[in-house]
Enzyme design. Structure first.
Site, PDB file in Angstrom:
ATOM      1  N   CYS A 158       0.814  -1.225   0.000  1.00  0.00           N
ATOM      2  CA  CYS A 158       0.000   0.000   0.000  1.00  0.00           C
ATOM      3  C   CYS A 158       0.851   1.281   0.000  1.00  0.00           C
ATOM      4  O   CYS A 158       0.547   2.240  -0.710  1.00  0.00           O
ATOM      5  CB  CYS A 158      -0.962  -0.005   1.182  1.00  0.00           C
ATOM      6  SG  CYS A 158      -0.292  -0.757   2.662  1.00  0.00           S
ATOM      7  N   HIS A 213      -2.967   6.226   4.568  1.00  0.00           N
ATOM      8  CA  HIS A 213      -1.524   6.300   4.821  1.00  0.00           C
ATOM      9  C   HIS A 213      -1.011   7.671   4.353  1.00  0.00           C
ATOM     10  O   HIS A 213      -1.399   8.152   3.281  1.00  0.00           O
ATOM     11  CB  HIS A 213      -0.770   5.230   4.023  1.00  0.00           C
ATOM     12  CG  HIS A 213      -0.933   3.827   4.529  1.00  0.00           C
ATOM     13  ND1 HIS A 213      -1.698   3.482   5.617  1.00  0.00           N
ATOM     14  CD2 HIS A 213      -0.393   2.663   4.072  1.00  0.00           C
ATOM     15  CE1 HIS A 213      -1.623   2.165   5.808  1.00  0.00           C
ATOM     16  NE2 HIS A 213      -0.846   1.653   4.878  1.00  0.00           N
TER      17      HIS A 213
END
Ligand SMILES: NC(=O)c1ccc[n+]([C@@H]2O[C@H](COP(=O)([O-])OP(=O)(O)OC[C@H]3O[C@@H](n4cnc5c(N)ncnc54)[C@H](OP(=O)(O)O)[C@@H]3O)[C@@H](O)[C@H]2O)c1
Length: 342
Positions: free
Chosen positions: A130, A243
């Site tokens: 990710c 994130h």
């Protein structure tokens, strides 16, 4: 006639998002199969306005599916992806099991879609970590312009990146801080995650880096350019979804912050939100649920020759996993690369 799509790991964080993304993007699917472990046999997951009952991976006949979107962890992928691929179903895998295999393309469609043609060797395509996915989407257009030599990145990674149990741990630990005598001990994480930051994601390697940090280096090289040098510090933070990354880049050629902003504004998958004023940047809470990778705080870094600094935020379950997986499947369809055309 559309495609038949199996989603393995359908009860998990990424699997549920895959079902949402397939529905939201109106993926040309005739039939979607939700698949998980035997534990989840018969449990229900949402797919648009429908409900699907989960099948057990052991009992499912993958030869009846065109695509298998897989997010059930490395152990399951190592065992199952080759079997599913051999049954004629193209596996697009979210785990790290196949990312570094030279016969498996590692794809971020905005960055290296052309590399997808090599998938037929194993019938497996890998989705990156990710943190890598959002980073390379932001680096690619700048690399094309000024050639990146070196990247220094610090990540601020949400707990959803560690699965649904990790999200529960943050939730229960946060609540328990207000209820004396009800402490929730670390289990998924090595230390308390509520109201804390943990500079440790995945296992430690011999050189002192963690595997997550190594993945960012190895994957950026495979996807973008083997010559790029990259050093990462990956940190888990008490954010549920999204994130963030503080990124410092050193280029071969000069690139002003203004030019970088203009280039990124035109780049696929990127939204620039960058005003040097209160709130003129994007935070993970705002990126959660969004398909875009956001770039903010673009500025020149005068401590190196040709340096730039920026802030990159994305939904780790979407661009970092489910969205990228579905985009890979769409790329195969759009480029007519599937053996079984719809
Ligand atoms: N979360 C992210 O941001 C992210 C990003 C990129 C990649 N990934 C990768 O995606 C994978 C899944 O992550 P996640 O966050 O969705 O994890 P998760 O929430 O823990 O979900 C795991 C899923 O895998 C299934 N599963 C576990 N063991 C299985 C087995 N033996 N056979 C079949 N299915 C099995 C689970 O089904 P049951 O409910 O039946 O146990 C569940 O559906 C991991 O490899 C992860 O590294 C995650």
């Amino acid at each position: 006639m559309g495609y038949k799509v199996a989603v393995v790991g359908a009860t998990g964080n990424v699997g549920r998002e895959m079902l949402n993304v397939l529905s939201e993007r109106r993926f040309p699917a005739d039939e979607v199969f939700a698949i998980a472990s035997r534990r989840s046999l018969g449990s229900e997951v949402a797919f648009g306005d429908k409900t699907l009952k989960c099948a057990d991976i052991e009992q499912f006949d993958f030869s009846k599916a065109d695509f298998c979107l897989m997010s059930a962890g490395s152990t399951v992928s190592k065992e199952w992806a080759p079997r599913i691929g051999a049954a004629g179903c193209v596996v697009i895998d979210n785990s790290s099991a196949w990312r570094y295999d030279q016969d498996v393309p590692l794809i971020v469609p905005e960055v290296n879609a052309d590399a997808i043609v090599g998938y037929t060797k194993k019938n497996i395509i890998a989705n990156p970590n990710c943190s890598t996915a959002q980073l390379v989407v932001a680096l690619k257009p700048l690399h094309d312009e000024a050639v990146i030599k070196r990247v220094v990145v610090s990540t601020y990674q949400s707990v959803s990146g560690a699965g649904k149990e990790a999200m529960d741990e943050l939730w229960r630990q946060t609540k328990s801080k207000y209820v004396p005598g009800n402490e929730v001990e670390p289990n998924k994480f090595t230390k308390q995650i509520a109201f804390n930051c943990i500079p440790h994601i995945d296992v430690f390697m011999e050189d002192g880096y963690t595997k997550e940090e190594w993945k960012m280096l190895a994957e950026t090289k495979k996807i973008l350019d083997r010559r790029i040098r990259l050093t990462a510090t990956c940190v888990r933070v008490p954010v549920f979804v999204g994130h963030s990354e503080a990124v410092n880049i050193e280029f071969e050629k000069p690139l002003s912050a203004e030019d970088a902003r203009a280039i990124l504004r035109e780049a696929p998958g990127i939204l620039v939100v960058d005003k040097p004023e209160d709130g003129g940047y994007v935070t993970p809470a705002e990126a959660a649920g969004e398909f875009a990778t956001y770039v903010s705080r673009i500025r020149e870094d005068a401590t190196v020759e040709n340096g730039l600094a920026m802030w990159v935020v994305a939904d780790n379950l979407l661009k970092g996993a489910a969205l990228n997986t579905v985009q890979i499947a769409e790329t195969l369809i759009n480029r007519k690369l599937l053996p079984r055309a719809a």
